[in-house]
Write an enzyme that holds these catalytic residues in place. Sequence first.
Site, PDB file in Angstrom:
ATOM      1  NE  ARG A  81     -54.898 -36.265  23.312  1.00  0.00           N
ATOM      2  CZ  ARG A  81     -53.890 -37.094  23.579  1.00  0.00           C
ATOM      3  NH1 ARG A  81     -53.340 -37.123  24.778  1.00  0.00           N
ATOM      4  NH2 ARG A  81     -53.431 -37.888  22.635  1.00  0.00           N
ATOM      5  CG  ASP A 129     -45.618 -38.283  19.533  1.00  0.00           C
ATOM      6  OD1 ASP A 129     -46.438 -37.425  19.856  1.00  0.00           O
ATOM      7  OD2 ASP A 129     -45.905 -39.485  19.383  1.00  0.00           O
ATOM      8  CE  LYS A 183     -46.315 -42.946  24.809  1.00  0.00           C
ATOM      9  NZ  LYS A 183     -47.735 -42.624  24.697  1.00  0.00           N
ATOM     10  CG  ASN A 184     -47.800 -44.123  21.249  1.00  0.00           C
ATOM     11  OD1 ASN A 184     -48.196 -44.232  22.412  1.00  0.00           O
ATOM     12  ND2 ASN A 184     -47.452 -42.961  20.719  1.00  0.00           N
ATOM     13  CB  CYS A 187     -50.255 -35.733  27.035  1.00  0.00           C
ATOM     14  SG  CYS A 187     -48.822 -36.695  27.491  1.00  0.00           S
ATOM     15  CG  LEU A 223     -62.390 -39.238  14.991  1.00  0.00           C
ATOM     16  CD1 LEU A 223     -60.902 -39.335  14.663  1.00  0.00           C
ATOM     17  CD2 LEU A 223     -63.165 -38.811  13.758  1.00  0.00           C
ATOM     18  NE  ARG A 250     -48.671 -40.873  30.642  1.00  0.00           N
ATOM     19  CZ  ARG A 250     -49.287 -40.118  29.738  1.00  0.00           C
ATOM     20  NH1 ARG A 250     -49.305 -38.816  29.863  1.00  0.00           N
ATOM     21  NH2 ARG A 250     -49.887 -40.665  28.700  1.00  0.00           N
TER      22      ARG A 250
HETATM   23  N1  EPU Z   1     -59.330 -36.587  17.202  1.00  0.00           N
HETATM   24  C1  EPU Z   1     -60.643 -36.217  17.152  1.00  0.00           C
HETATM   25  N2  EPU Z   1     -61.581 -37.103  17.577  1.00  0.00           N
HETATM   26  C2  EPU Z   1     -61.256 -38.339  18.045  1.00  0.00           C
HETATM   27  C3  EPU Z   1     -59.902 -38.723  18.083  1.00  0.00           C
HETATM   28  C4  EPU Z   1     -58.964 -37.816  17.664  1.00  0.00           C
HETATM   29  O1  EPU Z   1     -60.970 -35.104  16.745  1.00  0.00           O
HETATM   30  O2  EPU Z   1     -62.168 -39.108  18.390  1.00  0.00           O
HETATM   31  C5  EPU Z   1     -58.306 -35.650  16.754  1.00  0.00           C
HETATM   32  C6  EPU Z   1     -57.473 -35.102  17.895  1.00  0.00           C
HETATM   33  O3  EPU Z   1     -58.070 -33.979  18.504  1.00  0.00           O
HETATM   34  C7  EPU Z   1     -56.180 -34.783  17.192  1.00  0.00           C
HETATM   35  C8  EPU Z   1     -56.058 -35.915  16.167  1.00  0.00           C
HETATM   36  O4  EPU Z   1     -57.391 -36.353  15.942  1.00  0.00           O
HETATM   37  O5  EPU Z   1     -56.276 -33.563  16.521  1.00  0.00           O
HETATM   38  C9  EPU Z   1     -55.213 -37.099  16.656  1.00  0.00           C
HETATM   39  O6  EPU Z   1     -55.594 -37.346  17.958  1.00  0.00           O
HETATM   40  P1  EPU Z   1     -55.469 -38.618  18.906  1.00  0.00           P
HETATM   41  O7  EPU Z   1     -55.385 -38.097  20.287  1.00  0.00           O
HETATM   42  O8  EPU Z   1     -56.518 -39.616  18.578  1.00  0.00           O
HETATM   43  O9  EPU Z   1     -54.133 -39.129  18.553  1.00  0.00           O
HETATM   44  P2  EPU Z   1     -53.640 -40.491  18.053  1.00  0.00           P
HETATM   45  O10 EPU Z   1     -53.541 -40.293  16.591  1.00  0.00           O
HETATM   46  O11 EPU Z   1     -54.352 -41.669  18.524  1.00  0.00           O
HETATM   47  C10 EPU Z   1     -51.196 -41.188  18.430  1.00  0.00           C
HETATM   48  C11 EPU Z   1     -50.276 -41.259  19.606  1.00  0.00           C
HETATM   49  C12 EPU Z   1     -49.851 -39.857  19.998  1.00  0.00           C
HETATM   50  C13 EPU Z   1     -49.206 -39.182  18.807  1.00  0.00           C
HETATM   51  C14 EPU Z   1     -50.148 -39.208  17.608  1.00  0.00           C
HETATM   52  C15 EPU Z   1     -49.424 -38.722  16.360  1.00  0.00           C
HETATM   53  C16 EPU Z   1     -51.044 -43.193  20.812  1.00  0.00           C
HETATM   54  C17 EPU Z   1     -51.619 -43.745  22.067  1.00  0.00           C
HETATM   55  N3  EPU Z   1     -50.923 -41.887  20.747  1.00  0.00           N
HETATM   56  O12 EPU Z   1     -52.280 -40.448  18.833  1.00  0.00           O
HETATM   57  O13 EPU Z   1     -48.876 -40.035  21.001  1.00  0.00           O
HETATM   58  O14 EPU Z   1     -48.893 -37.869  19.133  1.00  0.00           O
HETATM   59  O15 EPU Z   1     -50.549 -40.562  17.340  1.00  0.00           O
HETATM   60  O16 EPU Z   1     -50.322 -38.411  15.370  1.00  0.00           O
HETATM   61  O17 EPU Z   1     -50.685 -43.950  19.923  1.00  0.00           O
HETATM   62  C18 EPU Z   1     -47.520 -39.490  22.802  1.00  0.00           C
HETATM   63  O18 EPU Z   1     -47.041 -40.633  22.692  1.00  0.00           O
HETATM   64  O19 EPU Z   1     -47.027 -38.608  23.536  1.00  0.00           O
HETATM   65  C19 EPU Z   1     -48.729 -39.169  22.039  1.00  0.00           C
HETATM   66  C20 EPU Z   1     -49.525 -38.141  22.313  1.00  0.00           C
END
Ligand code: EPU
Length: 420
Positions: free
Chosen positions: A123, A307, A21-22, A116, A127, A400
Amino acid sequence: MKFIIQGKKPLKGEIKVSGSKNAALKIFPVALLTREPIRVSNVPEIEDVLRAQEILIALGHEVKKIKNGVLEIRFRNQKGFDLPADLVNKFRASIMFVGPMLINLGKVSFPHPGGCVIGAGIRPIDLFLDAFKKMGAKVKIKDNHYELTAKKLKGANIFFSKISVTATESLMTTTCLVQGETILKNCAMEPEIVSLAEYLNGCGAKISGAGTPTIKIKGVKRLRGGKYKIIPDRIEAGTFAMLAAGSANVEVLIKNCDPAHLEALWQIFDKVGVNYVLSKDSIRILPSKKLLSCDITTHEYPGFATDLQSPYTVLMTQAHGSSLIHETIYDRRLLFADILTQMGANIILADPHRVVVNGPTKLYGRKLVSPDLRAGVALVMAALLAHGRTEIDNIYQIDRGYEKLDERLRGLGADIKRLA
Ligand code: EPU
């Protein structure tokens, strides 16, 4: 829609892992950066991926189904500066469209992206905004709505104050076409990022360092199209492995996956005493003698994936002893443990980031509501391990991220039905 599950059925047979998915969600915005078609294969048929396709179409571009799991996506005429609010609200990775729109049009406007509810409050996207500002964009924020403008973005030195997969991917993708050199520091290192970088480099990008904390991107004038095969979903593979590991009467082969992406899980499986055999692209789970408790702390890749925390919490309800589960990435992701206690689990919530699971306990079927994607699939797992009948409502959340989960689990002998 609901799942109706009768637990405790023996699980036997083979199950195929879908495309990630990601990884899938990040390829659709790339269509805005090339004028050649991109043929994407191993596309999972899940709600978030359908929403990403709908955004591409709403922006005026083309998504053609070649056959099951294979799509051709292509840039057409860009319609307007607005990302469609009703779709952006549905999933967080929609923010991946922002950078490419800014490159193409010099302007983009969008509401706060959805996804989510797993963090306190909304969220954040600071960044992304800080990075675009550093490259020369102007950012206006009003009532949870953002407008970014930039005549021309310029390469920059960007340090991410937190590790974020999507922020790393968004900036890595956008800067492929930004003049000069961009250096991204404190990057996420997930396999999905490496896969995206390899693809972009195949299209003519100049990215080095993907999979390490520092990524360098030298801007090029244009990108070609080409073929992109989505890597297997490591979270799905790990979830199926834990479901099978928790079942007493089991012989399951999990196919089409990449066990090398789950090293943190195998190391824990060894401590827990799970009986498993790995090959290059499959995982076989056999009955285990006795499962033992083991603490985990979630961590960015290559650590134990957040996850996978929810299915692991369920697995520990079946293990002997006390396990401390420490969720370090999101502050609302452990709250679902309360639902497991309603099913009979013995779980103490120490604080929003830590629970102690005392096992083994019997689980019992209940009427439940899926709070989010990963907690939802963990509830399906708990229901399959539980005595009696469980009803899980709000399964859009599960759809999803997991393609035809009920159908595939039935293939292993699970008793799971979908009710409209
Ligand atoms: N964060 C910030 N500011 C930002 C962006 C992120 O402070 O501008 C913080 C968040 O609050 C959190 C951390 O950075 O503490 C990571 O947050 P983000 O929501 O950006 O996660 P991501 O790294 O992009 C991806 C997956 C997530 C998965 C995490 C594992 C996607 C679309 N999402 O998120 O997937 O948990 O990596 O690190 O790729 C899921 O599939 O259920 C899911 C949530």
